[in-house]
Structure formats: structure tokens, C-alpha cells
Design a protein around this motif. Structure first.
Motif, mmCIF file in Angstrom:
data_model
loop_
_atom_site.group_PDB
_atom_site.id
_atom_site.type_symbol
_atom_site.label_atom_id
_atom_site.label_comp_id
_atom_site.label_asym_id
_atom_site.label_seq_id
_atom_site.Cartn_x
_atom_site.Cartn_y
_atom_site.Cartn_z
ATOM 1 N N UNK A 156 1.617 9.307 -4.552
ATOM 2 C CA UNK A 156 1.690 7.986 -5.144
ATOM 3 C C UNK A 156 0.268 7.547 -5.455
ATOM 4 N N UNK A 157 0.047 7.067 -6.653
ATOM 5 C CA UNK A 157 -1.297 6.641 -7.041
ATOM 6 C C UNK A 157 -1.674 5.359 -6.321
ATOM 7 N N UNK A 158 -2.973 5.100 -6.262
ATOM 8 C CA UNK A 158 -3.447 3.859 -5.655
ATOM 9 C C UNK A 158 -2.891 2.655 -6.407
ATOM 10 N N UNK A 159 -2.787 2.764 -7.726
ATOM 11 C CA UNK A 159 -2.292 1.642 -8.521
ATOM 12 C C UNK A 159 -0.847 1.315 -8.166
ATOM 13 N N UNK A 160 -0.018 2.343 -8.013
ATOM 14 C CA UNK A 160 1.384 2.110 -7.662
ATOM 15 C C UNK A 160 1.487 1.577 -6.235
ATOM 16 N N UNK A 161 0.710 2.137 -5.332
ATOM 17 C CA UNK A 161 0.683 1.658 -3.947
ATOM 18 C C UNK A 161 0.269 0.194 -3.906
ATOM 19 N N UNK A 162 -0.766 -0.139 -4.624
ATOM 20 C CA UNK A 162 -1.271 -1.510 -4.646
ATOM 21 C C UNK A 162 -0.237 -2.467 -5.223
ATOM 22 N N UNK B 152 2.898 -2.379 -4.948
ATOM 23 C CA UNK B 152 3.956 -2.651 -3.984
ATOM 24 C C UNK B 152 3.465 -3.501 -2.812
ATOM 25 N N UNK B 153 2.227 -3.289 -2.380
ATOM 26 C CA UNK B 153 1.734 -3.906 -1.147
ATOM 27 C C UNK B 153 0.985 -5.212 -1.399
ATOM 28 N N UNK B 154 0.242 -5.300 -2.480
ATOM 29 C CA UNK B 154 -0.582 -6.489 -2.716
ATOM 30 C C UNK B 154 0.223 -7.789 -2.713
ATOM 31 N N UNK B 155 1.394 -7.851 -3.387
ATOM 32 C CA UNK B 155 2.121 -9.129 -3.390
ATOM 33 C C UNK B 155 2.496 -9.615 -1.985
ATOM 34 N N UNK B 156 2.734 -8.697 -1.068
ATOM 35 C CA UNK B 156 3.070 -9.087 0.301
ATOM 36 C C UNK B 156 1.839 -9.585 1.043
ATOM 37 N N UNK B 157 0.726 -8.907 0.839
ATOM 38 C CA UNK B 157 -0.500 -9.285 1.544
ATOM 39 C C UNK B 157 -1.070 -10.606 1.045
ATOM 40 N N UNK C 237 -9.048 -4.420 2.061
ATOM 41 C CA UNK C 237 -7.999 -3.820 2.891
ATOM 42 C C UNK C 237 -7.208 -2.747 2.146
ATOM 43 N N UNK C 238 -6.853 -2.986 0.886
ATOM 44 C CA UNK C 238 -5.950 -2.076 0.175
ATOM 45 C C UNK C 238 -6.500 -0.648 0.073
ATOM 46 N N UNK C 239 -7.753 -0.433 -0.325
ATOM 47 C CA UNK C 239 -8.249 0.963 -0.355
ATOM 48 C C UNK C 239 -8.223 1.618 1.014
ATOM 49 N N UNK C 240 -8.482 0.858 2.049
ATOM 50 C CA UNK C 240 -8.442 1.435 3.403
ATOM 51 C C UNK C 240 -7.003 1.796 3.790
ATOM 52 N N UNK C 241 -6.052 0.938 3.431
ATOM 53 C CA UNK C 241 -4.639 1.236 3.695
ATOM 54 C C UNK C 241 -4.207 2.492 2.955
ATOM 55 N N UNK C 242 -4.605 2.593 1.698
ATOM 56 C CA UNK C 242 -4.211 3.752 0.902
ATOM 57 C C UNK C 242 -4.819 5.025 1.477
ATOM 58 N N UNK D 228 5.910 -8.207 8.463
ATOM 59 C CA UNK D 228 7.036 -7.292 8.689
ATOM 60 C C UNK D 228 7.442 -6.634 7.376
ATOM 61 N N UNK D 229 7.482 -7.414 6.306
ATOM 62 C CA UNK D 229 7.855 -6.851 5.009
ATOM 63 C C UNK D 229 6.842 -5.806 4.547
ATOM 64 N N UNK D 230 5.570 -6.034 4.854
ATOM 65 C CA UNK D 230 4.554 -5.041 4.493
ATOM 66 C C UNK D 230 4.728 -3.764 5.309
ATOM 67 N N UNK D 231 5.012 -3.910 6.605
ATOM 68 C CA UNK D 231 5.312 -2.736 7.428
ATOM 69 C C UNK D 231 6.471 -1.947 6.811
ATOM 70 N N UNK D 232 7.529 -2.671 6.426
ATOM 71 C CA UNK D 232 8.715 -1.993 5.888
ATOM 72 C C UNK D 232 8.378 -1.279 4.578
ATOM 73 N N UNK D 233 7.610 -1.933 3.700
ATOM 74 C CA UNK D 233 7.306 -1.325 2.406
ATOM 75 C C UNK D 233 6.476 -0.060 2.584
ATOM 76 N N UNK D 234 5.551 -0.092 3.522
ATOM 77 C CA UNK D 234 4.751 1.108 3.786
ATOM 78 C C UNK D 234 5.632 2.216 4.351
ATOM 79 N N UNK D 235 6.509 1.870 5.296
ATOM 80 C CA UNK D 235 7.434 2.866 5.846
ATOM 81 C C UNK D 235 8.331 3.439 4.759
ATOM 82 N N UNK D 236 8.756 2.592 3.822
ATOM 83 C CA UNK D 236 9.621 3.037 2.740
ATOM 84 C C UNK D 236 8.948 4.147 1.928
#
Length: 604
Positions: free
Chosen positions: A9-15, A17-22, A34-39, A264-272
Motif C-alpha cells: 500500500x502506498x504512503x498516499x493511500x495509507x495517509x 485512510x488514517x489522516x481523517x481519523x487523526x 506522525x503519519x510517515x512514522x506510522x507508515x 479506536x477507529x484508527x487502531x481498527x483501520x490500521x488492523x484492517x
């Protein structure tokens, strides 16, 4: 750790999904860091096409809840002893095991974690945990709200060292915290000697359990790292312990805050994106409406604990009537698609009382508490905003909680107890059995005296030899209960109408002592009428009142008896249950003959 050859998954696609929650939690500047470190942390584990897995569970899924040392022997480590017991007695009964916190800890029987990434050597090692995971689906605890005061992070805080220096909440000692919802009677703020003098840190649960500061994105990152580690060790369910308290904001109740839900939603999205087969379960022992909020919009918890069930079911059995239990059942919406209720009647904690708020009148509430005290219970209290205290939970073995009714102790303990478990496993949701329920463990009064903690009354540690002797004695409560509950669970696991998301409809027999509800399979090819006498007296059941389809052939799964006359009147014995079905999915070759139950029910 989970590994693949390259990120899919590219950083752009990852971002995306996760950025709106953060953004609901952190500033733009914090997220950009935070996002580059998470990726970077997750990229080796990300999947390109991680669609939501709507098949995480079916009627076959049944879980066990146990401590790693609930059974101990001299020749093997506790986790190895547990594995032996599971393989010997429960291999055909349960499919998953929630091993309560098995990490190094300093208090609260594991929930004050010193090191999230290690196994307590007194229990065993990661190889022992993973061995159990090869036979059973594992649930791990993510104790995300707090950490032990003996942890490395807190030592760093006390010595003003990174990273732990910024992981905790320190406030002036006179900070106003009256609005904070309290699960305990201890102070919110605890004084601690540090390199820079006395500091007062936030401690929701105890002085030894220091709350973490999620305003620091590094704390969030640490727990993503822990989640990935748990999945790498075989976790198929991750239980978010005490997660409702995660975010703090002075001037609020500091429970169920929007930031908590976003995390919690961010945890779930990452797990997904890592493994869509892993389920998140939230542990929030609160009134029902608050609890339901953790489903979110199908984007938060996959499962939530049905915390209202244990006290309401126990009260129904103490009073011999189903009215309050039915009222609650009718108020429960079906779980959203991709979500499920987690049903239980007993666990390592006590029987929570907050979920009864608005459901039990004061007099009945007090009768329940007095009755439980008569059966050996302790009552734990919590502090309220006005400084007063109120009962928070009943501490008792569920088996001993079923000694009698509000009228006193009687001869129906085993039957009443089995009825409670049969109701639980019949309801919409995934059933989970505390090990001490399957073993009919009585109150551990000596254990409670030894620790000085109320909850120890229901956290007995069996000696392997003594337990084997009890189970070899066919007349012991342990042997009777384990044999019968295993039989019922094995039958239940085969019935499509007991799928966790199958239709449930509450019925209304005229007799308040009878609890009845209808389950129908998703494909509508099986119906089960789950019927229970909740009283210590025989009661008549008119089958005509159930409107059974007269072109179908019906039978009772529990007794194995056919139901030929749909106009018949049955006499339900005290605490007898029936599972009337028109399409049994039932292999009798693997379960005991129903005549073995004659010691419980008068079966024709």
C-alpha cells in the motif's frame, strides 16, 4: 513481527485512510510528523486488498476466559498446564481462548503491565502462548489506558528522560477533578517523587496504574507497535481494556470522549490494512447506551461486551421472573453488519452494577446486593462526583451466586447455574465462558483474605492434581457442570440459528417465570425457540402459544426428545431449558446421551 517482502500500500493511500481519523485528535503539524512514522512502522505488514472480513465468526465460535495460571502443576509451566487442560477437556468445546494479561506486572493480577512485549516468566514464554494459538484462536489484552509505575516508561518519567518523560499526565495537586467518572474510590491524582520534585500524576484505577497521555502522538505510535507485535504472536482478537478512559480533558467526565472513539477507529483501520481477520473488542463496563456507542458507524469495535447481561440475568434468577431481562433484550438493536455482541455471565472481574442503571428499581437493586452478600459476596464501591460512594460491582463466584434466590439458599444450585449458562449461549452474540464457570469453582475466600482484594474471590488457582480428582468424581459439581456445559456447547455450535448475527425476537409468555425468545438462521432454514424456566417451581408451557409451524417436524435439542403434539402442555421443571427446533443440525455421536441428564430434569 508480521513481515512481507515489500509494502503493498502506498504512503498516499495509507495517509488517505488514517489522516481523517487523526485530525480529530492531533494538530496538522503533529499528523505530518506522525503519519510517515506510522507508515514506516506498518508498511512491511500492509496488504494491498485488505477488504473487510465479514466472516470472522459463526455459530461455531465459543471462547474461554482464563488467567494463565488458573490451573497449576509442579511439572510444567502454568501456560503449558493450561494448554494440556484445554487439549484434554475442551478441544471439542471451545474454539478460542482469552488468556488474561500474561505480561510482567506489578499489581491488579496482570492489569498493571510492566512490559507489554514480554511474557511473565512465572507463566511461561511466547512459545507457550503460540503453542496454544495453534489449537485455539487467541485473545490478548491491550491494556492501553495505563502502565505499571514500575515500567521503564515511568522510570524515565521520574528521571526526566525520553521517551517516557512525555508519556504521562502531571497536574497541580489542587486541580479540580470532581467531574471525572471514577471506577474506584482512590484519588485521581497520585503524588510521585521525581528528579524534579513531587509531581501529581493521573491514576484512574490505582496509584500503581499510571494513565498514559495520548495527547502525545508518540504514545499512540507505541500502541500501534504493540498491536502489530500481538498479531505477530497469533492474536485473533485484541481486547481494549478500560478503553473508555483513554482520553482526558479537564472539565469533562473523561470517559467516552470523541478523541477516544477516534483512536479506536484508527487502531481498527490500521488492523484492517494489516490483517482484516483480527477483531477488536472494547471493554467498557458502563450503562447500555454508552456501551453501544463503541460500535461507532461500523468503524470502531467489531465486538462489545454485553455488560448488562450478567447482573440482569442473575437478578432474574434471584427473583424468579424475566421482566427486566426481557425489557433489556427488547431494547437491544441487532449488532451492525460486521459486528457482534460478546456475551458472558462471569469473568475475572466482578459482576458490574452500572449497567443496571435505569433498569432495576432501588428496592430490587438492594435485594440483589443483600442476597449476594448472604451467599458470600463482597461489594466494591466507586466514588461519585458529589463525593459519595455507590456499589460498583458484586465480587463473587457465579457458581456460588446461584446458591439460592432472594428467599435464601436452596437445593437448585447446579440446575440454576446451568440455566444461566444456557440462556447466555442462546442469545444473539458470541458466547464466552469463564474457566471457573465451566469448573463450578466456588468462592475463594482464602485467596481473597491472602491478597486483601475483593476480586480474588473469583480468581481461584486450581491445583492440577486436585482438579483432576474432582473431575474424575462423577458426583462432584465440577464434573457434573463441565460435562453438561460441554455437551450443550457442542450442540449449540452446530445450530445455524445460533449464529452470532442470526435473528432474535423476544416472546411474551403470560407466565413471568418463563423466558422465551426465537432465533432464526440467516438463511431462514432453521428456527430455535429458546425457552427457560427461571424459577424454583415447575411451570406449564403451552406449545400452542409459540405458534410452531405445524408442517415442520420439531424436537428439543437439549433433551433429544421429539415434539409430536404441537398442542401439548409441557411442565418445565425448575430451571429447565428447551431448544425447540424444526431443523436440527445435530451429530449425537459426539455428545452424551440425554438420559445422562436425569439427575437434572425429569425427562419423559
Amino acid at each position: 513481527m508480521l513481515t512481507t517482502s515489500q509494502p503493498t500500500i502506498s504512503f498516499e493511500k495509507f495517509s488517505a485512510k488514517i489522516r481523517p481519523l487523526l485530525t480529530r485528535v492531533y494538530s496538522t503539524e503533529q499528523i505530518d510528523v506522525l503519519l510517515p512514522r506510522l507508515f514506516e512502522l506498518t508498511k512491511a505488514s500492509l496488504k494491498a486488498h485488505a477488504r473487510e472480513d465479514l466472516g470472522k465468526w459463526d455459530q461455531d465460535k465459543v471462547l474461554l476466559i482464563t488467567y494463565g495460571d488458573s490451573i497449576v502443576g509442579e511439572d510444567t509451566s502454568p501456560l503449558q498446564t493450561l494448554h494440556q487442560f484445554l487439549n484434554t477437556h475442551l478441544s471439542d468445546t471451545v474454539t478460542g481462548v482469552h488468556i488474561l494479561p500474561f505480561f510482567p506486572y506489578s499489581s491488579d493480577d496482570g492489569f498493571s503491565v510492566i512490559d507489554f512485549l514480554e511474557v511473565n516468566p512465572e507463566l511461561g514464554n511466547w512459545a507457550d502462548v503460540e503453542a496454544i494459538g495453534r489449537n485455539f484462536n487467541l485473545m490478548f489484552d491491550l491494556v492501553a489506558n495505563h502502565v505499571s509505575s514500575q515500567s521503564e516508561w515511568f522510570e524515565q518519567f521520574k528521571h526526566n528522560q525520553l521517551p517516557g518523560r512525555d508519556y504521562f499526565i502531571s497536574l497541580p495537586k489542587d486541580t479540580h477533578t470532581a467531574e471525572v467518572v471514577r471506577p474506584r474510590s482512590s484519588p485521581v491524582l497520585t503524588p510521585v517523587e521525581t528528579h524534579g520534585g513531587i509531581q501529581h500524576v493521573w491514576t484512574t484505577f490505582s496509584a500503581d496504574q499510571v494513565d498514559l497521555n495520548y495527547e502525545n502522538p508518540d504514545v499512540f505510535l507505541e500502541f500501534v507497535k504493540i498491536i502489530l507485535d500481538y498479531v505477530g504472536h497469533g492474536a485473533r482478537y485484541i481486547r481494549l481494556d478500560a478503553v473508555g478512559f483513554l482520553w482526558k480533558s479537564l472539565g469533562t467526565c473523561c470517559i467516552h470522549l470523541p478523541e477516544t472513539h477516534a483512536i479506536i477507529q484508527a487502531f481498527r483501520e490500521i488492523l484492517q490494512m494489516v490483517d482484516p481477520g483480527v477483531a477488536l473488542i472494547t471493554e467498557t463496563n458502563v450503562p447500555n447506551r454508552e456501551n453501544l456507542s463503541y460500535f461507532g458507524d461500523r468503524n470502531e469495535a467489531h465486538m462489545i461486551y454485553n455488560f448488562s447481561l450478567p447482573p440482569l440475568l442473575l437478578n432474574a434468577l434471584m427473583q424468579g421472573r424475566a421482566d427486566h431481562l426481557k425489557t433489556w433484550m427488547m431494547s437491544m438493536p441487532p449488532a451492525p453488519i460486521g459486528c457482534a455482541y460478546f456475551n458472558f455471565t462471569a469473568s475475572h472481574d466482578g459482576i458490574g452494577l452500572r449497567p443496571t442503571e435505569g433498569l432495576l428499581e432501588a428496592q430490587e437493586f438492594n435485594t440483589l446486593i443483600d442476597t449476594m452478600r448472604n451467599f458470600g459476596a463482597q461489594i466494591s464501591m466507586r466514588s461519585k462526583a458529589d463525593g459519595s460512594e455507590s456499589p460498583y460491582e458484586i465480587n463473587i463466584s457465579l457458581f456460588d451466586a446461584c446458591k439460592g434466590t432472594a428467599k435464601g439458599i436452596d437445593q437448585w444450585q447446579i440446575e440454576r447455574f446451568i440455566c444461566s449458562q444456557t440462556v447466555m449461549m442462546s442469545l444473539e452474540g458470541i458466547p464466552a465462558f469463564y474457566l471457573h464457570s465451566l469448573l463450578a469453582t466456588p468462592n475463594d475466600v482464602e485467596g481473597m483474605k491472602a491478597t486483601g482484594r475483593n476480586r480474588s474471590i473469583n480468581r481461584h488457582s486450581w491445583d492440577k492434581v486436585e482438579l483432576s480428582q474432582r473431575l474424575a468424581d462423577e458426583q462432584s459439581p465440577q464434573a457434573i457442570v463441565l460435562k453438561e456445559l460441554s455437551r450443550l456447547i457442542q450442540i449449540r455450535r452446530q445450530q445455524k440459528a445460533f449464529h452470532p448475527n442470526a435473528t432474535q425476537y423476544t416472546l411474551h409468555p403470560e407466565n413471568p417465570a418463563i423466558l422465551a425468545f426465537w432465533r432464526q438462521s440467516v438463511a431462514r432454514d432453521q428456527s430455535i425457540f429458546s425457552i427457560h424456566n427461571l424459577s424454583d417451581q415447575p411451570h406449564k408451557l403451552e406449545l400452542s402459544a409459540l405458534n410452531l409451524v405445524n408442517t415442520d417436524t420439531w424436537m428439543d435439542l437439549i433433551s433429544g426428545a421429539p415434539v409430536d403434539d404441537l398442542q401439548a402442555v409441557y411442565e418445565l421443571q425448575p430451571y429447565q431449558s428447551m431448544w425447540l427446533t424444526n431443523h436440527p443440525y445435530y451429530d449425537r455421536s459426539n455428545t452424551p446421551d440425554h438420559r445422562d441428564l436425569e439427575f437434572l430434569y425429569e425427562i419423559e
